[in-house]
Design a protein around this motif. Sequence first.
Motif, short mmCIF file in Angstrom:
data_model
loop_
_atom_site.label_atom_id
_atom_site.label_comp_id
_atom_site.label_asym_id
_atom_site.label_seq_id
_atom_site.Cartn_x
_atom_site.Cartn_y
_atom_site.Cartn_z
N TYR A 123 0.74 -1.30 -0.10
CA TYR A 123 0.20 -0.09 0.02
C TYR A 123 0.77 1.25 -0.12
N ASP A 124 1.61 1.52 0.94
CA ASP A 124 2.57 2.39 1.03
C ASP A 124 3.52 2.87 0.17
N GLU A 125 4.12 1.39 -0.13
CA GLU A 125 5.34 1.50 -0.96
C GLU A 125 4.96 2.06 -2.53
N LEU A 126 3.81 1.49 -2.81
CA LEU A 126 3.27 1.84 -4.12
C LEU A 126 3.31 3.30 -4.26
N TYR A 127 2.50 3.98 -3.34
CA TYR A 127 2.38 5.38 -3.37
C TYR A 127 3.61 6.02 -3.50
N ALA A 128 4.42 5.79 -2.36
CA ALA A 128 5.90 6.54 -2.49
C ALA A 128 6.66 6.48 -3.94
N GLU A 129 6.46 5.31 -4.61
CA GLU A 129 7.16 4.93 -5.65
C GLU A 129 6.51 5.81 -6.83
N LYS A 130 5.31 5.58 -6.90
CA LYS A 130 4.77 6.08 -7.91
C LYS A 130 4.74 7.70 -7.85
N LEU A 131 4.65 8.28 -6.70
CA LEU A 131 4.60 9.53 -6.44
C LEU A 131 6.01 10.00 -7.13
N ASP A 132 6.89 9.22 -6.60
CA ASP A 132 8.36 9.84 -7.09
C ASP A 132 8.18 9.90 -8.56
N LEU A 133 7.86 8.90 -9.40
CA LEU A 133 7.83 8.89 -10.88
C LEU A 133 6.83 9.99 -11.16
N LEU A 134 5.75 10.19 -10.73
CA LEU A 134 4.83 11.54 -11.04
C LEU A 134 5.71 12.70 -11.10
N LEU A 135 6.34 12.97 -9.88
CA LEU A 135 6.91 14.24 -9.85
C LEU A 135 8.06 14.61 -10.81
N LYS A 136 9.04 13.50 -11.41
CA LYS A 136 9.90 13.45 -12.20
C LYS A 136 9.30 13.77 -13.63
N LEU A 137 8.12 13.17 -13.89
CA LEU A 137 7.56 13.48 -15.15
C LEU A 137 7.17 15.05 -15.29
N ARG A 138 6.53 15.56 -14.21
CA ARG A 138 6.39 16.86 -14.40
C ARG A 138 7.79 17.98 -14.42
N GLU A 139 8.81 17.42 -14.17
CA GLU A 139 10.06 18.29 -14.27
C GLU A 139 10.62 18.21 -15.57
N ARG A 140 10.42 17.12 -16.41
CA ARG A 140 11.32 16.97 -17.78
C ARG A 140 10.22 16.17 -18.68
N THR A 141 10.66 16.42 -19.87
CA THR A 141 10.02 15.48 -20.88
C THR A 141 10.43 14.06 -21.04
N HIS A 142 11.77 14.18 -20.99
CA HIS A 142 12.36 12.62 -21.13
C HIS A 142 12.86 12.19 -19.91
N VAL A 143 12.47 11.08 -19.35
CA VAL A 143 12.50 10.52 -17.99
C VAL A 143 13.33 9.07 -18.09
N THR A 144 14.22 8.92 -17.05
CA THR A 144 14.85 7.76 -16.91
C THR A 144 14.60 7.43 -15.44
N TRP A 145 13.91 6.23 -15.39
CA TRP A 145 13.52 6.06 -13.97
C TRP A 145 13.21 4.45 -13.70
N SER A 146 13.44 4.01 -12.40
CA SER A 146 13.34 2.74 -12.22
C SER A 146 12.77 2.36 -10.91
N GLY A 147 11.87 1.34 -10.65
CA GLY A 147 11.32 1.12 -9.39
C GLY A 147 10.96 -0.28 -9.11
N ARG A 148 10.08 -0.65 -8.24
CA ARG A 148 9.80 -2.15 -8.05
C ARG A 148 8.69 -2.45 -8.55
N HIS A 149 7.71 -1.67 -8.62
CA HIS A 149 6.24 -1.98 -9.16
C HIS A 149 6.01 -1.43 -10.60
N ARG A 150 6.84 -1.06 -11.37
CA ARG A 150 6.47 -0.80 -12.35
C ARG A 150 7.64 -0.95 -13.48
#
Length: 345
Positions: A123-150
């Motif tokens: 529950y919480d790990e999903l939120y923290a990881e996906k919030l991290d990605l969402l914030l990176k997406l709004r900062e730049r057009t091209h994104v490099t990212w990795s996590g456990r759930h996506r």
Amino acid sequence: MELGLATFADLAADISPEQRMKNLIEEATLADDLGFDVFAIGEHHREDFLISSPAIPLAAAAVMTERIRLSSAVTVLSSDDPVRVFQDFAQVDLLSGGRAEIMAGRGSFVESFPLFGLDLDDYDELYAEKLDLLLKLRERTHVTWSGRHRAPLRDAGVYPRPVQERLPVWVAVGGSPQSVVRAGTLGLPLTVAIIGGRPERFVPLVELYREALADAGHDPAVGKVAINTHGFVGATSARADAAFAAPYLQMMNRIGRERGWPPSGRREYEALRSPRGAVAAGSPEQVAEKLLFEHDLFGHDRYVIQMSVGAVEHAEVLRSMERFAADVAPVVREEVTRRAAPAPA
């Protein structure tokens, strides 16, 4: 202080989904006409709430409104794909000319987790990881990212881009200190939903948020706080109760049975709408007094009221909105402005 309206688009037994959708858009357009600052729509995946994807009705509202900001309330980010969330709200932003916002929450209802094949233990790990990605997406057009759930992204271009340089993302909480600290550490604005008890018991959460904001070195100006409560404005207290009390109690008891809460009746309702209770229902004077009492507690930047609760009649909701705009909002805005003015030398 900004004043907004939120809805879960509750779906009563005597109304079709098609008609409830029409009513929802009418609420949004009236909110814009009346001068509300924000209109927000919640996400659910169950039969008693209409909207499973807030961006779709918000997009419809975007082309029928001119000024009001349009937000989710909330986007259940834990069970969604941040790329799609960003893309959907970027399109709402384009349609509205730069008025979209995302209110990102973990979700107080959990139907979406099994629906989308997710484990509640995450529950919480999903939120923290996906919030991290969402914030990176709004900062730049091209994104490099990795996590456990996506699946990872490697210099992936994410389009379309919104009108606003940084699509606003608020963190919505119901009482979790961990979520409050996360919002402050990240320098994100905070929405606190107060659905029960006394508002003053939430003061430590807001203080904790501001402490986390300062500890992380953020400018206090980015630390905006919104308070969200149930409420309703009648011509008199008795008329507010006649329209609001029974549907409100029916809805709260229905949810309460699922969660093991004790049943609520008229006595509990009276306590909630008392001057120091969580529900802002009553005459215009009583509602204004409640909002100003809460502003004394929190010093918040935005207040969002949820009127269309349970099976409250649509016509009554529209009348409540009109009374709020005519008789509550001017009083609250004038007093908050007076309080913020520097003392005479």
